[in-house]
Design an enzyme around this catalytic site. Sequence first.
Site, PDB file in Angstrom:
ATOM      1  N   ILE A 100     -30.854  79.540  11.421  1.00  0.00           N
ATOM      2  CA  ILE A 100     -32.256  79.958  11.565  1.00  0.00           C
ATOM      3  C   ILE A 100     -32.751  80.607  10.282  1.00  0.00           C
ATOM      4  O   ILE A 100     -33.896  80.450   9.886  1.00  0.00           O
ATOM      5  CB  ILE A 100     -32.386  80.955  12.742  1.00  0.00           C
ATOM      6  CG1 ILE A 100     -32.089  80.251  14.055  1.00  0.00           C
ATOM      7  CG2 ILE A 100     -33.773  81.569  12.773  1.00  0.00           C
ATOM      8  CD1 ILE A 100     -32.083  81.193  15.247  1.00  0.00           C
ATOM      9  N   GLU A 147     -29.287  88.698   3.227  1.00  0.00           N
ATOM     10  CA  GLU A 147     -28.257  89.322   2.408  1.00  0.00           C
ATOM     11  C   GLU A 147     -26.941  89.456   3.159  1.00  0.00           C
ATOM     12  O   GLU A 147     -25.873  89.315   2.597  1.00  0.00           O
ATOM     13  CB  GLU A 147     -28.720  90.714   1.978  1.00  0.00           C
ATOM     14  CG  GLU A 147     -29.641  90.719   0.797  1.00  0.00           C
ATOM     15  CD  GLU A 147     -28.971  90.257  -0.476  1.00  0.00           C
ATOM     16  OE1 GLU A 147     -27.930  90.822  -0.833  1.00  0.00           O
ATOM     17  OE2 GLU A 147     -29.487  89.316  -1.098  1.00  0.00           O
ATOM     18  N   SER A 148     -27.028  89.772   4.455  1.00  0.00           N
ATOM     19  CA  SER A 148     -25.788  90.052   5.176  1.00  0.00           C
ATOM     20  C   SER A 148     -25.218  88.815   5.863  1.00  0.00           C
ATOM     21  O   SER A 148     -24.280  88.920   6.628  1.00  0.00           O
ATOM     22  CB  SER A 148     -26.007  91.177   6.184  1.00  0.00           C
ATOM     23  OG  SER A 148     -27.033  90.832   7.066  1.00  0.00           O
ATOM     24  N   LYS A 189     -25.714  84.624   7.613  1.00  0.00           N
ATOM     25  CA  LYS A 189     -26.633  83.666   8.217  1.00  0.00           C
ATOM     26  C   LYS A 189     -27.017  84.114   9.614  1.00  0.00           C
ATOM     27  O   LYS A 189     -26.232  84.731  10.315  1.00  0.00           O
ATOM     28  CB  LYS A 189     -25.961  82.290   8.297  1.00  0.00           C
ATOM     29  CG  LYS A 189     -25.728  81.687   6.924  1.00  0.00           C
ATOM     30  CD  LYS A 189     -24.903  80.419   7.005  1.00  0.00           C
ATOM     31  CE  LYS A 189     -24.573  79.953   5.594  1.00  0.00           C
ATOM     32  NZ  LYS A 189     -23.594  78.880   5.565  1.00  0.00           N
ATOM     33  N   ASP A 247     -36.658  99.034   4.853  1.00  0.00           N
ATOM     34  CA  ASP A 247     -36.607  97.692   4.252  1.00  0.00           C
ATOM     35  C   ASP A 247     -37.750  96.849   4.796  1.00  0.00           C
ATOM     36  O   ASP A 247     -37.562  95.679   5.144  1.00  0.00           O
ATOM     37  CB  ASP A 247     -35.243  97.041   4.535  1.00  0.00           C
ATOM     38  CG  ASP A 247     -34.931  95.913   3.553  1.00  0.00           C
ATOM     39  OD1 ASP A 247     -35.568  95.866   2.474  1.00  0.00           O
ATOM     40  OD2 ASP A 247     -34.074  95.074   3.866  1.00  0.00           O
TER      41      ASP A 247
END
EC number: 2.7.11.1
Length: 525
Positions: free
Chosen positions: A151, A155-156, A158, A267
């Site tokens: 989807i 950064e962390s 998928k 963020d």
Amino acid sequence: MFEYEEDEDPMEQQKQEEEELKHHSTDHSGSPQENPFRFSYDTGKRAASMFVTPSSEDLIAYGTKHLLDSPTAVQRSLVLNATTSLNIDCDLSSDEDLSPTTQRKICFCASQNPAETQEQGLRQAKSTLTVSFPYHQHQITEDYTISAEIIGIGESGKVMACYKKNTGEKFALKVLRDSQKARREVELHWLTNAHENVVSILDIYENTFDNVKCLLMVVEFLEGGDLLSQFESQGSVPYSEKKVGEIIRQIGNAVMYLHDMNIAHRDIKLENILCSGTGDNCVYKLGDYGFAKRPERNVLMESPCCTPFYAPPEVLGRERYDKSCDMWSLGVAMYILLCGYPPFYSMKGVALSPGMRSRIANGYYAFPHEEWDCVSKDTKDDIRCLLRTNPSDRLTIHELMATPLVTGEPIVPGKHVTTAIAIPGSDESSESEGTIFEGFIAEEEEIPEITDTVGEILPVPKSVRFLRDGVKAPRLHSIQEEVGRAMEIMRMGHDQVYVKNPTSSCNNLFARRRAIHLSIPRVHC
Ligand SMILES: Nc1ncnc2c1ncn2[C@@H]1O[C@H](COP(=O)(O)OP(=O)(O)OP(=O)(O)O)[C@@H](O)[C@H]1O
């Protein structure tokens, strides 16, 4: 119970994680059935890659869809699915939204299943962390079919699609390698997910794959994707003030909810605003709590975070900052949506050039005529009040929510301004702090003679440089690699610097300095 212990040494933690991840990325021995999520090293970034192909029986026979139609219902469902054994003082059958206090109480609940309760007790005794969100320990694949469909990529890792086995409903699955940071992300998201403008959490699992403990968060799937992709897919054509007002109203509501709980998201950016669809009735939701933090009493947050485009000066300066960081980011998001490019960026394609850093720190940005003359003065003033360099001077979320842009009160439309530059203190630029140059975008290379129409020299240091009017801003996605690098450095909270190879660096500024000072031949990029 809700206070956090000091973060582990992030450098140390990252080193350990990298070691483990390297180890696991080379260990391909586990069968797909044993390990549906494999962590791999991909261009230096951590990524969870799927290699399970759902079996045919797992490819859902779409049955009766059980739609959880309100955050309350979602919350209730999660609570009932996962845990409850402590007596809590709330009526789960009522249709009212759960108050933050009730949510907190629910978060403390232990499992109904005595075995799980005992296990969880042991886990808590062993762990230095306070676990205050309910989660399952059985395999997620018992309840959900994990699809190979990706989807989104962050950064962390998928974000994958998954389908609830008994209903066929589609959800988004975020896999986080278990760590203190991951637990904080899940916990703060869980605490606030009852709000209609926050992405709802359906289920949380703690599963282990190849000896790597992971937290798996099943969240509602937002069909419209993230706002940046949506904005770019229509050519980054500026949105109307009405539309931006609606987006800020919805996301601002979520931010107000967080701030009232003393949580800062830290963020906020267009990638982290998810859309229910693409039409006029779109619901906007705040996601990705990867950097959310709740300060300890009277302690302002100190660790640097945020994407450079959206990073406020006090973050770049490593000074203390708090929820006003979110207000700055909202100002940046508003700016981008209204004109199609960010207020601060480097024209050299680096994420955080010295020039960009200095412009952020000083609050130097522009409202170029082409895109901004049609925007109302009130809205530009709102942005000025959000992009103030001093955090305590910025609008609070409550003040932002009362502005005409957000309340929908009529606003006086913008009109074309003939002066090239509005000087501070003039009608168009009533900002006392920071300097807003109508018609110019800051750049690193040029040092034009800048005067206003009546010949006065603007109070701008010589070192501040501007783009010629009409030069187009870079596409938002075009400098991803550098953005990623800069983010890593900022988030580490260390003065760790990425050093480019001096013999091959393509940075023009460096090349010039090297040529001048060190007599090293210039590298042609
Ligand atoms: N629930 C969802 N529905 C639809 N798309 C989603 C959902 N969650 C995430 N995405 C997509 O996946 C992308 C990455 O998700 P997310 O921001 O949660 O990951 P991340 O690794 O924390 O990213 P980053 O820290 O880089 O912002 C989003 O920008 C969005 O495009």
